[in-house]
Design an enzyme around this catalytic site. Structure first.
Site, mmCIF file in Angstrom:
data_model
loop_
_atom_site.group_PDB
_atom_site.id
_atom_site.type_symbol
_atom_site.label_atom_id
_atom_site.label_comp_id
_atom_site.label_asym_id
_atom_site.label_seq_id
_atom_site.Cartn_x
_atom_site.Cartn_y
_atom_site.Cartn_z
ATOM 1 C CG ASP A 158 -61.121 -79.032 -17.018
ATOM 2 O OD1 ASP A 158 -61.142 -79.129 -15.779
ATOM 3 O OD2 ASP A 158 -60.112 -78.687 -17.648
ATOM 4 C CG ASN A 166 -50.960 -77.562 -24.982
ATOM 5 O OD1 ASN A 166 -51.530 -77.026 -24.036
ATOM 6 N ND2 ASN A 166 -51.475 -78.575 -25.646
ATOM 7 C CG HIS A 189 -54.414 -77.037 -22.136
ATOM 8 N ND1 HIS A 189 -53.829 -78.265 -22.378
ATOM 9 C CD2 HIS A 189 -54.651 -77.011 -20.804
ATOM 10 C CE1 HIS A 189 -53.738 -78.929 -21.250
ATOM 11 N NE2 HIS A 189 -54.218 -78.199 -20.272
ATOM 12 C CD GLU A 208 -55.238 -80.028 -25.472
ATOM 13 O OE1 GLU A 208 -54.395 -79.122 -25.306
ATOM 14 O OE2 GLU A 208 -55.118 -81.155 -24.973
HETATM 15 C C1 GLP Z 1 -55.141 -79.912 -16.968
HETATM 16 C C2 GLP Z 1 -56.380 -79.083 -16.646
HETATM 17 C C3 GLP Z 1 -56.092 -77.595 -16.682
HETATM 18 C C4 GLP Z 1 -54.827 -77.294 -15.902
HETATM 19 C C5 GLP Z 1 -53.664 -78.020 -16.531
HETATM 20 C C6 GLP Z 1 -52.346 -77.740 -15.845
HETATM 21 O O1 GLP Z 1 -54.974 -80.138 -18.315
HETATM 22 N N1 GLP Z 1 -57.447 -79.378 -17.527
HETATM 23 O O2 GLP Z 1 -57.201 -76.896 -16.172
HETATM 24 O O3 GLP Z 1 -54.603 -75.906 -15.869
HETATM 25 O O4 GLP Z 1 -53.928 -79.405 -16.463
HETATM 26 O O5 GLP Z 1 -52.167 -78.565 -14.749
HETATM 27 P P1 GLP Z 1 -51.078 -78.364 -13.633
HETATM 28 O O6 GLP Z 1 -51.562 -77.251 -12.782
HETATM 29 O O7 GLP Z 1 -51.051 -79.671 -12.894
HETATM 30 O O8 GLP Z 1 -49.805 -78.051 -14.322
#
Ligand code: GLP
Length: 244
Positions: free
Chosen positions: A67, A136, A138, A143
């Site tokens: 993404d 959440n 995702h 989402e």
């Molecule tokens: C973002 C990314 C996800 C990732 C999530 C969790 O929203 N789009 O791909 O898994 O954050 O991030 P973190 O690993 O910093 O908790």
């Protein structure tokens, strides 16, 4: 879903790194699906180390990221392009043209979504997709409520995700409202998935994943329908799950 329980973040990162190196040694032209966030950072550090030590080469590897934010320049330190170069791509022997991230800067984003899907298909599909999760539940930027049938698409970020990700920005107002993300369907087409989860703030999402049903309200739960998923999870992230 195969579950590997580990003590902490460090152990999760090393296990993920070990599995990726193993797969890369088996495949002639590996295609990796990559993720951003603090979760995979330790894994990237380990992969850089293995590359520098000569234990693994990325010369024949292609990568596709999950993404990117919409409307942020690639050289902006908050972009996922910047993150990937800073944390991984610039430190290994991958060929520049083989690393791909979706662009959040195109005028015609629908066209960009379709082209990104096509590029993945042209590369022969993703051999191994690395995933983290949002608080959440995702995956990528899919989402809760995202139809499981979606391929790469533009998404509106929830307030909870913008808040969680605002730690990287000067203020929450600077966090983009939209992103481009591989869809649940794109992710499910990967041949193998490595899901990394660490920390107490992910404990609710882990409990929903392990104990709950498959539901579009919990995007990560779709992985229960995939035949080749390994979850590497640490003790803190498992703290609200009964099955231990
Ligand atoms: C973002 C990314 C996800 C990732 C999530 C969790 O929203 N789009 O791909 O898994 O954050 O991030 P973190 O690993 O910093 O908790």
């Amino acid at each position: 879903m195969k579950i590997i329980q580990v003590k902490d973040y460090q152990a999760m990162s090393e296990k993920a790194c070990e599995i990726i190196v193993e797969r890369m040694q088996e495949l002639e032209k590996p295609v990796l699906g990559l993720a951003t966030g603090s979760t995979p950072e330790g894994m990237y550090e380990c992969l850089i180390k293995k590359n520098k030590e000569g234990n693994v080469s990325f010369k024949n590897t292609s990568t596709f990221n999950l993404d990117e934010y919409v409307g942020i320049a690639e050289e902006d330190p908050n972009s996922y392009h910047y993150f990937m170069h800073d944390k991984f791509l610039d430190h290994v022997d991958i060929e520049e043209e083989n690393s791909h991230l979706p662009s959040g800067l195109e005028k015609d984003m629908d066209k960009e979504c379709k082209e990104y899907e096509q590029m993945i298909r042209d590369a022969g599909g993703i051999d191994l997709q690395v995933l983290g999760i949002g608080v959440n539940g995702h995956i990528g930027f899919n989402e809760p409520g995202t139809p499981f049938t979606k391929e790469t698409h533009v998404v509106e970020l929830t307030d909870s995700t913008r808040k969680a990700n605002s730690r990287y920005f000067a203020s929450i107002d600077e966090v983009p409202t939209h992103a481009i993300s591989m869809g649940p369907e794109t992710i499910m087409q990967s041949k193998e998935i490595l899901l990394l989860i660490s920390g107490e703030n992910k404990a609710d999402a882990v409990a929903k994943l392990i104990e709950g049903d498959v539901s579009e309200q919990v995007p990560v739960s779709i992985l229960k329908n995939h035949e080749n998923v390994t979850l590497i999870v640490d003790e803190a992230a498992l703290s609200k799950t009964k099955i231990k």
